[in-house]
Design a protein around this motif. Structure first.
Motif, PDB file in Angstrom:
ATOM      1  N   THR A 125       0.844  -1.206   0.000  1.00  0.00           N
ATOM      2  CA  THR A 125       0.000   0.000   0.000  1.00  0.00           C
ATOM      3  C   THR A 125       0.874   1.249   0.000  1.00  0.00           C
ATOM      4  N   TYR A 126       1.977   1.176   0.742  1.00  0.00           N
ATOM      5  CA  TYR A 126       2.877   2.320   0.867  1.00  0.00           C
ATOM      6  C   TYR A 126       4.118   2.168  -0.013  1.00  0.00           C
ATOM      7  N   PHE A 127       4.607   0.952  -0.132  1.00  0.00           N
ATOM      8  CA  PHE A 127       5.823   0.665  -0.891  1.00  0.00           C
ATOM      9  C   PHE A 127       5.446  -0.285  -2.028  1.00  0.00           C
ATOM     10  N   GLY A 128       4.843   0.285  -3.058  1.00  0.00           N
ATOM     11  CA  GLY A 128       4.279  -0.522  -4.133  1.00  0.00           C
ATOM     12  C   GLY A 128       5.278  -0.823  -5.236  1.00  0.00           C
ATOM     13  N   GLY A 129       4.764  -1.494  -6.251  1.00  0.00           N
ATOM     14  CA  GLY A 129       5.589  -1.839  -7.398  1.00  0.00           C
ATOM     15  C   GLY A 129       4.734  -2.431  -8.491  1.00  0.00           C
ATOM     16  N   PHE A 130       5.382  -2.802  -9.584  1.00  0.00           N
ATOM     17  CA  PHE A 130       4.649  -3.358 -10.712  1.00  0.00           C
ATOM     18  C   PHE A 130       4.192  -4.795 -10.449  1.00  0.00           C
ATOM     19  N   CYS A 131       4.847  -5.484  -9.505  1.00  0.00           N
ATOM     20  CA  CYS A 131       4.360  -6.814  -9.124  1.00  0.00           C
ATOM     21  C   CYS A 131       2.981  -6.701  -8.474  1.00  0.00           C
ATOM     22  N   GLU A 132       2.887  -5.788  -7.523  1.00  0.00           N
ATOM     23  CA  GLU A 132       1.647  -5.613  -6.763  1.00  0.00           C
ATOM     24  C   GLU A 132       1.609  -4.182  -6.228  1.00  0.00           C
ATOM     25  N   HIS A 133       0.513  -3.497  -6.490  1.00  0.00           N
ATOM     26  CA  HIS A 133       0.364  -2.146  -5.951  1.00  0.00           C
ATOM     27  C   HIS A 133      -1.096  -1.882  -5.646  1.00  0.00           C
ATOM     28  N   ARG A 134      -1.308  -0.911  -4.789  1.00  0.00           N
ATOM     29  CA  ARG A 134      -2.663  -0.436  -4.490  1.00  0.00           C
ATOM     30  C   ARG A 134      -2.832   0.919  -5.174  1.00  0.00           C
ATOM     31  N   ASP A 135      -4.038   1.245  -5.528  1.00  0.00           N
ATOM     32  CA  ASP A 135      -4.283   2.509  -6.214  1.00  0.00           C
ATOM     33  C   ASP A 135      -4.706   3.620  -5.258  1.00  0.00           C
ATOM     34  N   ASP A 136      -4.132   3.600  -4.058  1.00  0.00           N
ATOM     35  CA  ASP A 136      -4.412   4.675  -3.106  1.00  0.00           C
ATOM     36  C   ASP A 136      -3.287   5.697  -3.183  1.00  0.00           C
ATOM     37  N   ASN A 138      -3.176   8.536  -2.068  1.00  0.00           N
ATOM     38  CA  ASN A 138      -3.035   9.319  -0.843  1.00  0.00           C
ATOM     39  C   ASN A 138      -2.066   8.669   0.144  1.00  0.00           C
ATOM     40  N   LYS A 139      -1.739   7.408  -0.082  1.00  0.00           N
ATOM     41  CA  LYS A 139      -0.874   6.688   0.856  1.00  0.00           C
ATOM     42  C   LYS A 139       0.470   6.273   0.270  1.00  0.00           C
ATOM     43  N   VAL A 140       0.543   6.086  -1.028  1.00  0.00           N
ATOM     44  CA  VAL A 140       1.746   5.524  -1.643  1.00  0.00           C
ATOM     45  C   VAL A 140       2.960   6.417  -1.384  1.00  0.00           C
ATOM     46  N   LEU A 141       4.090   5.768  -1.111  1.00  0.00           N
ATOM     47  CA  LEU A 141       5.349   6.471  -0.833  1.00  0.00           C
ATOM     48  C   LEU A 141       6.389   6.221  -1.920  1.00  0.00           C
ATOM     49  N   THR A 142       6.515   4.964  -2.314  1.00  0.00           N
ATOM     50  CA  THR A 142       7.470   4.609  -3.360  1.00  0.00           C
ATOM     51  C   THR A 142       6.816   3.620  -4.326  1.00  0.00           C
ATOM     52  N   MET A 143       7.314   3.612  -5.558  1.00  0.00           N
ATOM     53  CA  MET A 143       6.869   2.636  -6.558  1.00  0.00           C
ATOM     54  C   MET A 143       8.095   2.056  -7.249  1.00  0.00           C
ATOM     55  N   HIS A 144       8.114   0.733  -7.347  1.00  0.00           N
ATOM     56  CA  HIS A 144       9.271  -0.009  -7.837  1.00  0.00           C
ATOM     57  C   HIS A 144       8.938  -0.659  -9.179  1.00  0.00           C
ATOM     58  N   ALA A 145       9.820  -0.503 -10.147  1.00  0.00           N
ATOM     59  CA  ALA A 145       9.642  -1.175 -11.442  1.00  0.00           C
ATOM     60  C   ALA A 145      10.135  -2.614 -11.340  1.00  0.00           C
ATOM     61  N   ASN A 146       9.511  -3.368 -10.426  1.00  0.00           N
ATOM     62  CA  ASN A 146       9.874  -4.776 -10.252  1.00  0.00           C
ATOM     63  C   ASN A 146       9.012  -5.643 -11.164  1.00  0.00           C
ATOM     64  N   CYS A 147       9.239  -6.943 -11.120  1.00  0.00           N
ATOM     65  CA  CYS A 147       8.552  -7.872 -12.028  1.00  0.00           C
ATOM     66  C   CYS A 147       8.685  -7.378 -13.463  1.00  0.00           C
ATOM     67  N   CYS A 148       9.884  -6.966 -13.808  1.00  0.00           N
ATOM     68  CA  CYS A 148      10.140  -6.381 -15.120  1.00  0.00           C
ATOM     69  C   CYS A 148      11.598  -6.592 -15.479  1.00  0.00           C
ATOM     70  N   VAL A 149      11.873  -6.887 -16.737  1.00  0.00           N
ATOM     71  CA  VAL A 149      13.252  -6.988 -17.212  1.00  0.00           C
ATOM     72  C   VAL A 149      13.440  -6.043 -18.394  1.00  0.00           C
ATOM     73  N   GLY A 150      14.637  -5.516 -18.513  1.00  0.00           N
ATOM     74  CA  GLY A 150      14.955  -4.630 -19.629  1.00  0.00           C
ATOM     75  C   GLY A 150      14.906  -3.178 -19.228  1.00  0.00           C
ATOM     76  N   LEU A 151      16.043  -2.493 -19.385  1.00  0.00           N
ATOM     77  CA  LEU A 151      16.129  -1.088 -18.993  1.00  0.00           C
ATOM     78  C   LEU A 151      15.110  -0.233 -19.735  1.00  0.00           C
ATOM     79  N   GLU A 152      14.950  -0.470 -21.021  1.00  0.00           N
ATOM     80  CA  GLU A 152      14.011   0.324 -21.811  1.00  0.00           C
ATOM     81  C   GLU A 152      12.584   0.162 -21.303  1.00  0.00           C
ATOM     82  N   ASN A 153      12.206  -1.055 -20.944  1.00  0.00           N
ATOM     83  CA  ASN A 153      10.864  -1.299 -20.413  1.00  0.00           C
ATOM     84  C   ASN A 153      10.644  -0.562 -19.101  1.00  0.00           C
TER      85      ASN A 153
END
Length: 206
Positions: A125-136, A138-153
């Motif tokens: 909820t607060y430390f989200g990413g592409f694997c799993e995130h919440r759409d709140d 108002n709470k999110v702090l960081t988002m991680h481009a995880n569950c992903c390969v390739g710099l361009e992607n």
């Protein structure tokens, strides 16, 4: 995973262990993590080792959570200094695995529970990413481009994420409370693993 990649990942664990050994606390963050707000207010107090998750089951104490080594907050003390040395040396038991996979192997080891190491898993909820995130938003702090390969992607989808955030931040405080935005990413990352698989050569063709 190539030997060079594994060496780099384990060199990172060894280096972070030396930081703890010198008496410093640290926040480690991968470069593909977007910091949207100050995360320090959300860290647990009196915890030795807290780590973000690819998948979070709702219980911050549950060792069945799936941690991601790309973001963690660690306090220097006897327990964490020992833990990083144990983690680093555990690579010998799993020579083909990187640090995150080995962490999943050892997190329930009786040595760790006997050391009374205080571990917390951070909510997506607060430390989200592409694997799993919440759409709140108002709470999110960081988002991680995880569950992903390739710099361009990763760069492509982080740019999309940043545009979503800019649109949200442009709203008034009342609009933010009443709106229900959602992330437009991942897009390229969603199929990055399938596209990264080497294509098998057809029989009879060069």
């Amino acid at each position: 995973m190539t030997p060079d990649y594994l060496h780099m990942m384990w060199r990172r664990i060894e280096f972070l262990g030396s930081v703890l050994d010198m008496g410093y606390n640290f926040v480690f963050t991968d470069t593909d993590i977007m910091w949207l707000r100050d995360p320090f207010k959300q860290f647990y107090k009196d915890v030795d080792f807290q780590i973000a998750c690819d998948y979070f089951n709702g219980n911050s104490d549950d060792l069945n959570n799936k941690p991601n080594g790309g973001f963690n907050y660690v306090k220097s003390n006897n327990e964490t200094i020992w833990f990083y040395k144990f983690w680093f040396h555990s690579r010998n038991a799993y020579p083909k695995l990187h640090d995150q996979d080995v962490l999943n192997k050892i997190k329930k080891h009786p040595f760790i529970s006997n050391m009374k190491l205080k571990i917390k898993f951070l909510s997506t909820t607060y430390f989200g990413g592409f694997c799993e995130h919440r759409d709140d938003f108002n709470k999110v702090l960081t988002m991680h481009a995880n569950c992903c390969v390739g710099l361009e992607n990763k760069v492509n989808d982080l740019k999309i994420l940043l545009e979503d955030w800019k649109k949200y931040m442009a709203l008034s405080e009342n609009e933010k409370k009443q709106s229900h935005p959602s992330w437009s990413a991942p897009q390229s990352c969603r199929t990055s693993f399938q596209r990264a698989k080497p294509r098998k050569k057809s029989k009879g063709r060069l």
